[in-house]
Structure formats: structure tokens, C-alpha cells
Design a protein around this motif. Structure first.
Motif, PDB file in Angstrom:
ATOM      1  N   UNK A  24       9.946  13.624   1.644  1.00 37.93           N
ATOM      2  CA  UNK A  24       9.689  13.442   0.211  1.00 37.93           C
ATOM      3  C   UNK A  24      10.404  12.209  -0.322  1.00 37.93           C
ATOM      4  N   UNK A  25      11.677  12.076   0.041  1.00 39.54           N
ATOM      5  CA  UNK A  25      12.469  10.946  -0.427  1.00 39.54           C
ATOM      6  C   UNK A  25      11.916   9.632   0.091  1.00 39.54           C
ATOM      7  N   UNK A  26      11.654   9.567   1.392  1.00 37.59           N
ATOM      8  CA  UNK A  26      11.175   8.320   1.993  1.00 37.59           C
ATOM      9  C   UNK A  26       9.767   7.974   1.515  1.00 37.59           C
ATOM     10  N   UNK A  27       8.913   8.988   1.358  1.00 38.31           N
ATOM     11  CA  UNK A  27       7.542   8.750   0.892  1.00 38.31           C
ATOM     12  C   UNK A  27       7.562   8.182  -0.530  1.00 38.31           C
ATOM     13  N   UNK A  28       8.354   8.797  -1.397  1.00 39.73           N
ATOM     14  CA  UNK A  28       8.451   8.326  -2.781  1.00 39.73           C
ATOM     15  C   UNK A  28       9.018   6.910  -2.820  1.00 39.73           C
ATOM     16  N   UNK A  29      10.016   6.635  -2.002  1.00 35.14           N
ATOM     17  CA  UNK A  29      10.599   5.302  -1.943  1.00 35.14           C
ATOM     18  C   UNK A  29       9.566   4.277  -1.479  1.00 35.14           C
ATOM     19  N   UNK A  30       8.805   4.609  -0.443  1.00 33.78           N
ATOM     20  CA  UNK A  30       7.789   3.696   0.069  1.00 33.78           C
ATOM     21  C   UNK A  30       6.728   3.414  -1.007  1.00 33.78           C
ATOM     22  N   UNK A  36       2.366   1.426  -3.974  1.00 28.99           N
ATOM     23  CA  UNK A  36       1.222   2.053  -3.296  1.00 28.99           C
ATOM     24  C   UNK A  36       0.584   3.154  -4.135  1.00 28.99           C
ATOM     25  N   UNK A  37       0.323   2.854  -5.389  1.00 30.08           N
ATOM     26  CA  UNK A  37      -0.379   3.808  -6.246  1.00 30.08           C
ATOM     27  C   UNK A  37      -1.421   3.047  -7.048  1.00 30.08           C
ATOM     28  N   UNK A  38      -2.298   3.788  -7.666  1.00 35.98           N
ATOM     29  CA  UNK A  38      -3.338   3.168  -8.474  1.00 35.98           C
ATOM     30  C   UNK A  38      -4.494   2.669  -7.629  1.00 35.98           C
ATOM     31  N   UNK A  39      -4.907   1.457  -7.874  1.00 31.81           N
ATOM     32  CA  UNK A  39      -6.120   0.911  -7.264  1.00 31.81           C
ATOM     33  C   UNK A  39      -5.867   0.259  -5.895  1.00 31.81           C
TER      34      UNK A  39
END
Length: 160
Positions: A24-30, A36-39
Motif C-alpha cells: 500500500x505504501x509503495x503503491x501510493x508513493x509510486x 500515475x493517475x487520471x488520463x
């Protein structure tokens, strides 16, 4: 691994808990660090074990992939990459370490070549694999008949 070997479920739950928190921590950091969100669109290749992300047609990020497993959409079964002959060697990365970790510690879900799809068990196996292989993140993509699960490593911005 002998499926009749003694399984310490409490130890497995502790490993899963630690791996889940780490993932969770590493994914959110990445996602936050690299936008890496949105379009954002992704394109990956198992032949060279690479993934790129782009926005408005311009690649801005690249990383290395390890394919950890797949879920067959019509049959709903989980198949470990090391038990599947189709992925090219580059896509396997160090996945054998995950199988050995399961064997050495008595965690049968890791060395099993496959099992009927149980979403929580697949999630646990993915997160523990990410922890064992020190992945920066997890990624998944679906084709017509299979959902592929990847670990992402060595994520770097692409000069443009």
C-alpha cells in the motif's frame, strides 16, 4: 512442496499483513511521485519485460516488469508465471525466489502452480511476491481471456 506439510497460518497472516502494508505504501508513493493517475495510458511488453506510461501520447515513465501470474477469465483460475510456459524468460525476472520463499517457510499458496481463483488469496500472493522481490508497485491488465498481474521495478522518468 508436500501440500500435507504443516502450515503455520498465523505466520502466513503476519507475512501477508506486513506485505500488504508495504505494498500500500509503495503503491501510493509510486502513483503520487510519478503522477500515475487520471488520463494515463500504459503499454507493456512481456518480450522485453518493460512498461511505459504516457499522457496525451507522450511517454513520461518507464519501468521493468515481472509477470507474477494470471487469472483465466473464462475458467477463473490463478496460474503462477513459473508454472506457465507462455511468458518469455525476460518476463519471469526473479519469480523463482517467490516459489522458494514459500517452500522454505511453509506457505503453500506461493509454490502452488495454480488454484481456483479466490480474489483475497490472489491478492495475498501478489502482495507477498511484491515484498519478496522488493517491487516498487503492482500492476494488472486484462486481455480478452486473461488478467495478467505484474510487479513493477526500476521506475524512472523518461527524458522527453
Amino acid at each position: 512442496m508436500d501440500d500435507r506439510s504443516k502450515h503455520d497460518h498465523r505466520a502466513w497472516e503476519e507475512v501477508v499483513f506486513a506485505a500488504r502494508e508495504r505494498a500500500r505504501t509503495r503503491q501510493a508513493l509510486m502513483i503520487d511521485r510519478f503522477g500515475l493517475s487520471g488520463d494515463v495510458q500504459d503499454e507493456w511488453s512481456m518480450d522485453d519485460a518493460r512498461i511505459t506510461w504516457s499522457r496525451a501520447g507522450k511517454v513520461f515513465l518507464a519501468g521493468r516488469l515481472t509477470v507474477i501470474g494470471s487469472v483465466g477469465i473464462p475458467r477463473q483460475s490463478w496460474l503462477r508465471t513459473w508454472a506457465n510456459e507462455s511468458p518469455p524468460p525476460a518476463a519471469l525476472g526473479d519469480i523463482e525466489r517467490v516459489r522458494r520463499f514459500g517452500e522454505e517457510n511453509g506457505y503453500p499458496v506461493l509454490p502452488w502452480p495454480g488454484f481456483n481463483h479466490h480474489p483475497e488469496l490472489v491478492a495475498e500472493a501478489r502482495m507477498v511476491a511484491a515484498s519478496v522481490l522488493d517491487a516498487e508497485g503492482l500492476w494488472a491488465d486484462s486481455t480478452d481471456d486473461v488478467q495478467l498481474h505484474f510487479l513493477v521495478h526500476d521506475v524512472d522518468p523518461v527524458a522527453g
